[in-house]
Design a protein around this motif. Structure first.
Motif, PDB file in Angstrom:
ATOM      1  N   MET A  66       0.845  -1.192   0.000  1.00  0.00           N
ATOM      2  CA  MET A  66       0.000   0.000   0.000  1.00  0.00           C
ATOM      3  C   MET A  66       0.881   1.242   0.000  1.00  0.00           C
ATOM      4  O   MET A  66       2.003   1.216   0.508  1.00  0.00           O
ATOM      5  N   ASN A  67       0.371   2.320  -0.551  1.00  0.00           N
ATOM      6  CA  ASN A  67       1.132   3.551  -0.649  1.00  0.00           C
ATOM      7  C   ASN A  67       0.501   4.630   0.232  1.00  0.00           C
ATOM      8  O   ASN A  67      -0.628   5.054  -0.007  1.00  0.00           O
ATOM      9  N   TYR A  68       1.243   5.047   1.248  1.00  0.00           N
ATOM     10  CA  TYR A  68       0.782   6.159   2.073  1.00  0.00           C
ATOM     11  C   TYR A  68       1.058   7.468   1.341  1.00  0.00           C
ATOM     12  O   TYR A  68       2.083   7.613   0.671  1.00  0.00           O
ATOM     13  N   GLN A  69       0.157   8.417   1.495  1.00  0.00           N
ATOM     14  CA  GLN A  69       0.304   9.697   0.816  1.00  0.00           C
ATOM     15  C   GLN A  69       0.777  10.760   1.799  1.00  0.00           C
ATOM     16  O   GLN A  69       0.155  10.978   2.836  1.00  0.00           O
ATOM     17  N   GLY A  70       1.894  11.427   1.455  1.00  0.00           N
ATOM     18  CA  GLY A  70       2.403  12.514   2.275  1.00  0.00           C
ATOM     19  C   GLY A  70       3.063  12.043   3.554  1.00  0.00           C
ATOM     20  O   GLY A  70       3.349  10.860   3.749  1.00  0.00           O
ATOM     21  N   LYS A  71       3.309  13.006   4.439  1.00  0.00           N
ATOM     22  CA  LYS A  71       3.919  12.695   5.729  1.00  0.00           C
ATOM     23  C   LYS A  71       2.932  11.912   6.599  1.00  0.00           C
ATOM     24  O   LYS A  71       1.738  12.181   6.590  1.00  0.00           O
ATOM     25  N   ILE A  72       3.466  10.967   7.364  1.00  0.00           N
ATOM     26  CA  ILE A  72       2.633  10.083   8.171  1.00  0.00           C
ATOM     27  C   ILE A  72       2.983  10.268   9.649  1.00  0.00           C
ATOM     28  O   ILE A  72       4.148  10.252  10.038  1.00  0.00           O
TER      29      ILE A  72
END
Length: 290
Positions: free
Chosen positions: A1-7
């Motif tokens: 899965m690809n997280y978007q932006g800062k986490i």
């Protein structure tokens, strides 16, 4: 899965699986925060979130705890959250804890019945940022929340049975408003009585409005002793049962445990550090970006 932006996730959720449900923060005006300056708030398409959930099921044979990110997941529509929680429970039947970020105002914007539905569907904890109980500080940091609204939000969460953890920031009143900040924050905590609390020392985040205020001399950083005296005052005056997550990496003294059971020991530790550092009265607190 690809997280978007800062986490980001709270430090008590270090072992939780993260599922990105919203992008950014629905407020995103706080002068001290740069967590979500790289994206605008959006509730992700539910089918896309479901795909991530299925993918995570393939990655992890056993999942005990799930944390829903980004900021203010509770701002999503109730029917959306109910479908999401149902999917999580059916996909991870072994999971014992599902948590999310929720603004205190997000509780107020739902009905008690909606909040009860969300709790009954599987939400076990909500993390909310109080930051300060001082109306002057809340206004200065552009929190878009009054102390009265914070209290109402907490009342509604408690009536619905949602377990809550409130975070707040030592030193957020700066050098000049340290006393007012901590006394008001302690007072409002005693009124709200959250299940858990998580204090952290102020850290100036690069690129924030607060960083520019510091550079212009409009905000004077608190000293180490002021931060310690704030924690000393807090521990001297809290009068309800809660769990104290005082072990954030920026805190001068690392404290973690149940109150009031641990209160005397915590106070002794803070007092000892105050005594040891009393000669460095003017030393400004040194903390690190999140």
């Amino acid at each position: 899965m690809n997280y978007q932006g800062k986490i980001y996730r709270p430090w008590p959720e270090a072992r939780s699986i993260l599922i990105q449900t919203t992008l950014g923060c629905s407020v995103n005006t706080c002068t001290f925060c740069s967590m979500f300056d790289d994206k605008r708030f959006k509730v992700r398409d539910l089918n896309d979130v479901f795909k991530d959930i299925d993918q995570l099921r393939n990655y992890y044979p056993y999942v005990d705890s799930i944390f829903l990110i980004d900021g203010n997941v509770m701002a999503a529509r109730t029917d959306y959250l109910l479908k999401l929680l149902d999917k999580l429970n059916s996909t991870f039947p072994e999971c014992t804890k599902i948590s999310m970020y929720s603004g205190l105002n997000d509780f107020r914007r739902k009905s008690i019945n909606e909040l009860k539905e969300i709790k009954d569907a599987g939400l076990t904890m909500a993390y909310s940022g109080l930051e300060s109980g001082d109306p002057v500080v809340l206004d200065k940091i552009k929190k878009n929340m009054t102390p009265e609204q914070a209290i109402k939000g907490m009342e509604m969460a408690k009536e619905a049975g949602i377990k809550t953890l409130l975070s707040f920031i030592f030193g957020l009143g700066g050098k000049e408003r340290s006393h007012e900040h901590i006394t008001a924050t302690t007072d409002i905590l005693n009124k709200m009585q959250p299940n858990e609390i998580a204090p952290m020392a102020l850290a100036i985040q690069p690129g924030t409005v607060l960083e520019q205020e510091v550079k212009r001399g409009e905000f004077i950083m608190p000293t180490e002793l002021q931060i310690l005296h704030e924690e000393q005052y807090l521990l001297n005056h809290l009068n309800f049962n809660t769990f104290y997550w005082g072990d954030h990496g920026n805190n001068i003294v690392s404290l973690k445990g149940a109150l009031p059971l641990c209160q005397p020991r915590f106070l002794n530790e803070v007092n000892a550090v105050i005594e040891a550092r009393s000669a460095a009265e003017d030393r400004v607190i040194q903390t690190f970006s999140w």
